[in-house]
Scaffold this motif. Structure first.
Motif, PDB file in Angstrom:
ATOM      1  N   LYS A  58       0.836  -1.207   0.000  1.00  0.00           N
ATOM      2  CA  LYS A  58       0.000   0.000   0.000  1.00  0.00           C
ATOM      3  C   LYS A  58       0.866   1.251   0.000  1.00  0.00           C
ATOM      4  CE  LYS A  58      -3.806  -2.274   2.453  1.00  0.00           C
ATOM      5  NZ  LYS A  58      -4.546  -2.383   3.732  1.00  0.00           N
ATOM      6  N   LYS A  59       1.915   1.255   0.814  1.00  0.00           N
ATOM      7  CA  LYS A  59       2.812   2.410   0.860  1.00  0.00           C
ATOM      8  C   LYS A  59       3.565   2.550  -0.461  1.00  0.00           C
ATOM      9  CE  LYS A  59       4.848   3.639   4.633  1.00  0.00           C
ATOM     10  NZ  LYS A  59       4.516   5.086   4.716  1.00  0.00           N
ATOM     11  N   GLU A  60       3.943   1.419  -1.026  1.00  0.00           N
ATOM     12  CA  GLU A  60       4.708   1.424  -2.267  1.00  0.00           C
ATOM     13  C   GLU A  60       3.918   2.024  -3.422  1.00  0.00           C
ATOM     14  OE1 GLU A  60       5.860  -2.319  -4.381  1.00  0.00           O
ATOM     15  OE2 GLU A  60       7.809  -1.895  -3.467  1.00  0.00           O
ATOM     16  N   ARG A  61       2.619   1.851  -3.395  1.00  0.00           N
ATOM     17  CA  ARG A  61       1.780   2.420  -4.452  1.00  0.00           C
ATOM     18  C   ARG A  61       1.933   3.942  -4.497  1.00  0.00           C
ATOM     19  NH1 ARG A  61      -2.937  -1.049  -2.475  1.00  0.00           N
ATOM     20  NH2 ARG A  61      -2.714  -3.026  -3.610  1.00  0.00           N
ATOM     21  N   LEU A  62       2.094   4.542  -3.330  1.00  0.00           N
ATOM     22  CA  LEU A  62       2.288   5.991  -3.261  1.00  0.00           C
ATOM     23  C   LEU A  62       3.679   6.385  -3.733  1.00  0.00           C
ATOM     24  CD1 LEU A  62       0.657   6.646   0.235  1.00  0.00           C
ATOM     25  CD2 LEU A  62      -0.388   6.940  -2.022  1.00  0.00           C
ATOM     26  N   ILE A  63       4.660   5.529  -3.456  1.00  0.00           N
ATOM     27  CA  ILE A  63       6.041   5.824  -3.837  1.00  0.00           C
ATOM     28  C   ILE A  63       6.224   5.733  -5.349  1.00  0.00           C
ATOM     29  CG2 ILE A  63       8.442   5.059  -3.614  1.00  0.00           C
ATOM     30  CD1 ILE A  63       7.727   3.984  -0.846  1.00  0.00           C
ATOM     31  N   ARG A  64       5.586   4.741  -5.976  1.00  0.00           N
ATOM     32  CA  ARG A  64       5.839   4.485  -7.396  1.00  0.00           C
ATOM     33  C   ARG A  64       4.715   4.979  -8.300  1.00  0.00           C
ATOM     34  NH1 ARG A  64       3.164  -0.473  -8.551  1.00  0.00           N
ATOM     35  NH2 ARG A  64       2.591  -1.627  -6.673  1.00  0.00           N
ATOM     36  N   LEU A  65       4.144   6.121  -7.980  1.00  0.00           N
ATOM     37  CA  LEU A  65       3.076   6.677  -8.817  1.00  0.00           C
ATOM     38  C   LEU A  65       3.540   6.921 -10.248  1.00  0.00           C
ATOM     39  CD1 LEU A  65       1.391   9.222  -6.371  1.00  0.00           C
ATOM     40  CD2 LEU A  65       0.456   7.074  -7.219  1.00  0.00           C
ATOM     41  N   GLU A  66       4.824   7.259 -10.414  1.00  0.00           N
ATOM     42  CA  GLU A  66       5.336   7.559 -11.754  1.00  0.00           C
ATOM     43  C   GLU A  66       5.547   6.296 -12.583  1.00  0.00           C
ATOM     44  OE1 GLU A  66       8.792   9.939 -11.447  1.00  0.00           O
ATOM     45  OE2 GLU A  66       7.805  11.594 -10.410  1.00  0.00           O
ATOM     46  N   ASN A  67       5.654   5.156 -11.921  1.00  0.00           N
ATOM     47  CA  ASN A  67       5.892   3.911 -12.650  1.00  0.00           C
ATOM     48  C   ASN A  67       5.079   2.782 -12.007  1.00  0.00           C
ATOM     49  OD1 ASN A  67       6.840   1.950 -14.336  1.00  0.00           O
ATOM     50  ND2 ASN A  67       8.948   2.004 -13.611  1.00  0.00           N
ATOM     51  N   PRO A  68       3.761   2.844 -12.138  1.00  0.00           N
ATOM     52  CA  PRO A  68       2.887   1.872 -11.465  1.00  0.00           C
ATOM     53  C   PRO A  68       3.021   0.447 -11.983  1.00  0.00           C
ATOM     54  CG  PRO A  68       1.631   3.228 -12.990  1.00  0.00           C
ATOM     55  CD  PRO A  68       3.010   3.824 -12.936  1.00  0.00           C
ATOM     56  N   SER A  69       3.736   0.233 -13.072  1.00  0.00           N
ATOM     57  CA  SER A  69       3.850  -1.107 -13.634  1.00  0.00           C
ATOM     58  C   SER A  69       4.882  -1.967 -12.923  1.00  0.00           C
ATOM     59  CB  SER A  69       4.213  -1.009 -15.132  1.00  0.00           C
ATOM     60  OG  SER A  69       5.477  -0.392 -15.299  1.00  0.00           O
ATOM     61  N   GLU A  70       5.658  -1.390 -11.997  1.00  0.00           N
ATOM     62  CA  GLU A  70       6.669  -2.168 -11.287  1.00  0.00           C
ATOM     63  C   GLU A  70       6.021  -3.262 -10.446  1.00  0.00           C
ATOM     64  OE1 GLU A  70       9.969  -0.312  -9.359  1.00  0.00           O
ATOM     65  OE2 GLU A  70       9.617   1.575 -10.408  1.00  0.00           O
ATOM     66  N   VAL A  71       6.737  -4.359 -10.278  1.00  0.00           N
ATOM     67  CA  VAL A  71       6.241  -5.507  -9.524  1.00  0.00           C
ATOM     68  C   VAL A  71       6.091  -5.121  -8.050  1.00  0.00           C
ATOM     69  CG1 VAL A  71       6.745  -7.875  -8.787  1.00  0.00           C
ATOM     70  CG2 VAL A  71       7.357  -7.100 -11.107  1.00  0.00           C
ATOM     71  N   PRO A  72       4.947  -5.398  -7.427  1.00  0.00           N
ATOM     72  CA  PRO A  72       4.768  -5.084  -5.999  1.00  0.00           C
ATOM     73  C   PRO A  72       5.880  -5.692  -5.153  1.00  0.00           C
ATOM     74  CG  PRO A  72       2.679  -5.674  -6.977  1.00  0.00           C
ATOM     75  CD  PRO A  72       3.728  -5.956  -8.026  1.00  0.00           C
ATOM     76  N   GLY A  73       6.457  -4.886  -4.295  1.00  0.00           N
ATOM     77  CA  GLY A  73       7.549  -5.351  -3.439  1.00  0.00           C
ATOM     78  C   GLY A  73       8.922  -5.069  -4.004  1.00  0.00           C
ATOM     79  N   SER A  74       8.988  -4.611  -5.257  1.00  0.00           N
ATOM     80  CA  SER A  74      10.286  -4.414  -5.908  1.00  0.00           C
ATOM     81  C   SER A  74      11.087  -3.255  -5.322  1.00  0.00           C
ATOM     82  CB  SER A  74      10.094  -4.201  -7.413  1.00  0.00           C
ATOM     83  OG  SER A  74       9.302  -3.055  -7.658  1.00  0.00           O
ATOM     84  N   LEU A  75      10.409  -2.342  -4.644  1.00  0.00           N
ATOM     85  CA  LEU A  75      11.115  -1.200  -4.060  1.00  0.00           C
ATOM     86  C   LEU A  75      11.525  -1.447  -2.611  1.00  0.00           C
ATOM     87  CD1 LEU A  75       9.000   1.821  -5.392  1.00  0.00           C
ATOM     88  CD2 LEU A  75      11.059   0.796  -6.369  1.00  0.00           C
ATOM     89  N   TYR A  76      11.148  -2.592  -2.083  1.00  0.00           N
ATOM     90  CA  TYR A  76      11.366  -2.857  -0.659  1.00  0.00           C
ATOM     91  C   TYR A  76      12.839  -2.771  -0.271  1.00  0.00           C
ATOM     92  CZ  TYR A  76      11.667  -5.466   3.726  1.00  0.00           C
ATOM     93  OH  TYR A  76      11.943  -5.839   5.012  1.00  0.00           O
ATOM     94  N   PHE A  77      13.715  -3.423  -1.000  1.00  0.00           N
ATOM     95  CA  PHE A  77      15.129  -3.490  -0.613  1.00  0.00           C
ATOM     96  C   PHE A  77      15.761  -2.103  -0.582  1.00  0.00           C
ATOM     97  CE2 PHE A  77      19.686  -4.115  -1.318  1.00  0.00           C
ATOM     98  CZ  PHE A  77      19.976  -5.086  -0.376  1.00  0.00           C
ATOM     99  N   ASP A  78      15.415  -1.267  -1.546  1.00  0.00           N
ATOM    100  CA  ASP A  78      16.044   0.053  -1.647  1.00  0.00           C
ATOM    101  C   ASP A  78      15.384   1.120  -0.784  1.00  0.00           C
ATOM    102  OD1 ASP A  78      17.992  -0.771  -3.479  1.00  0.00           O
ATOM    103  OD2 ASP A  78      16.628  -0.496  -5.177  1.00  0.00           O
ATOM    104  N   ARG A  79      14.104   0.942  -0.451  1.00  0.00           N
ATOM    105  CA  ARG A  79      13.384   2.039   0.191  1.00  0.00           C
ATOM    106  C   ARG A  79      12.871   1.765   1.607  1.00  0.00           C
ATOM    107  NH1 ARG A  79      11.690   5.562  -3.949  1.00  0.00           N
ATOM    108  NH2 ARG A  79      11.031   6.956  -2.269  1.00  0.00           N
ATOM    109  N   ALA A  80      12.742   0.499   1.983  1.00  0.00           N
ATOM    110  CA  ALA A  80      12.103   0.180   3.270  1.00  0.00           C
ATOM    111  C   ALA A  80      12.892   0.700   4.465  1.00  0.00           C
ATOM    112  CB  ALA A  80      11.891  -1.325   3.398  1.00  0.00           C
ATOM    113  N   GLY A  81      14.206   0.755   4.341  1.00  0.00           N
ATOM    114  CA  GLY A  81      15.042   1.136   5.474  1.00  0.00           C
ATOM    115  C   GLY A  81      14.785   2.526   6.024  1.00  0.00           C
ATOM    116  N   ILE A  82      14.235   3.418   5.214  1.00  0.00           N
ATOM    117  CA  ILE A  82      14.004   4.786   5.692  1.00  0.00           C
ATOM    118  C   ILE A  82      12.665   4.918   6.418  1.00  0.00           C
ATOM    119  CG2 ILE A  82      15.441   5.787   3.888  1.00  0.00           C
ATOM    120  CD1 ILE A  82      12.885   6.651   2.466  1.00  0.00           C
ATOM    121  N   HIS A  83      11.889   3.852   6.437  1.00  0.00           N
ATOM    122  CA  HIS A  83      10.598   3.854   7.133  1.00  0.00           C
ATOM    123  C   HIS A  83      10.702   2.972   8.371  1.00  0.00           C
ATOM    124  CE1 HIS A  83       8.666   5.808   3.682  1.00  0.00           C
ATOM    125  NE2 HIS A  83       9.358   4.968   2.920  1.00  0.00           N
ATOM    126  N   ALA A  84      10.505   3.556   9.550  1.00  0.00           N
ATOM    127  CA  ALA A  84      10.719   2.827  10.804  1.00  0.00           C
ATOM    128  C   ALA A  84       9.817   1.600  10.933  1.00  0.00           C
ATOM    129  CB  ALA A  84      10.495   3.767  11.988  1.00  0.00           C
TER     130      ALA A  84
END
Length: 249
Positions: A38-64
């Motif tokens: 759900k959070k990722e949907r907001l992050i990847r508005l510019e590229n909604p075709s990305e596979v769900p969860g694909s941003l986790y490794f690079d972006r999750a660390g900044i969210h407590a």
């Protein structure tokens, strides 16, 4: 200047390094997986075709809620007024178990009424630590307890906030301030975008710890650069972890 030097000893400079809670998205708790998507949907508005969860490794660390603290660097000044010297003592907290790391940090924060200082600390480091401590079932140390306090009662300093001088339009990187003040970079060999890969893929926590300690020192030097009346003072760096001294002007 004497009064300022006395107050300077109460400031604890701080920097945290964080990583995603797990190496792989599939290893994350299923309930948290749903929330991340759900959070990722907001992050990847510019590229909604990305596979769900694909941003986790690079972006999750900044969210407590989806990350973890892997090390915390701290440092404080001790004044030798007769020698016109400041000794900056720094230390790193790191542990395979986040809870143990945070408990060790809490023990330090509970020792005295510290004034905490970090770069972008009010928006990142301080709230991140609060959230992770509560998630780990740890009572917040007094310097991090801000609920119900008036703004002037909160003992938090932020070098980025100090640099704004009331201008809230721009984010100013630590590295940019280091560059304009002629302070050596902390980004020698690694930067913030590489921490997760260094932690999980390279398994090199030592490199991250060194980077974290350098960020603490740079933050402290930027703070000092904003007080030019102290230019005549020599700064001596002492790392508590290995007790080795690094003399710098």
């Amino acid at each position: 200047m004497a009064d300022f030097l006395d107050q300077l000893g109460d400031i604890l400079f701080l920097d945290i390094e964080t990583a995603s809670q797990t190496e792989k998205f599939e290893e994350l708790d299923p309930r948290l997986q749903e929330e991340w998507i759900k959070k990722e949907r907001l992050i990847r508005l510019e590229n909604p075709s990305e596979v769900p969860g694909s941003l986790y490794f690079d972006r999750a660390g900044i969210h407590a809620e989806f990350g973890q603290v892997i090390c915390v660097g701290v440092g404080f000044f001790q004044s030798k007024k007769k020698d016109k010297k400041l000794i900056f003592r720094s230390k790193i907290f790191a542990d395979a178990e986040e809870r143990e790391l945070l408990l060790a940090l809490k023990a330090l924060l509970d020792k005295k009424k510290w004034i905490l200082c970090a770069h972008n600390g009010k928006e990142f480091d301080f709230p991140y630590l609060c959230r992770r401590m509560l998630i780990q079932g740890i009572q917040l140390p007094e310097p991090l307890q801000i609920a119900g306090k008036k703004p002037w009662e909160v003992r938090h300093l932020d070098t980025m906030d100090m640099w704004k001088f009331g201008d809230y339009k721009h984010y100013t990187r630590l590295e940019l301030l280091a560059a304009v003040f002629g302070i050596p970079t902390s980004k020698d060999g690694i930067d913030g975008s590489q921490v997760n890969a260094t932690f999980y893929l390279d398994k090199d926590l030592e490199k991250i710890k060194l980077y974290c300690l350098r960020d603490v020192e740079v933050t402290a030097r930027i703070f000092m650069a904003m007080h030019p009346q102290l230019d005549e003072l020599e700064i001596e760096i002492v790392h508590a972890e290995d007790s080795k001294k690094d003399h710098k002007d």
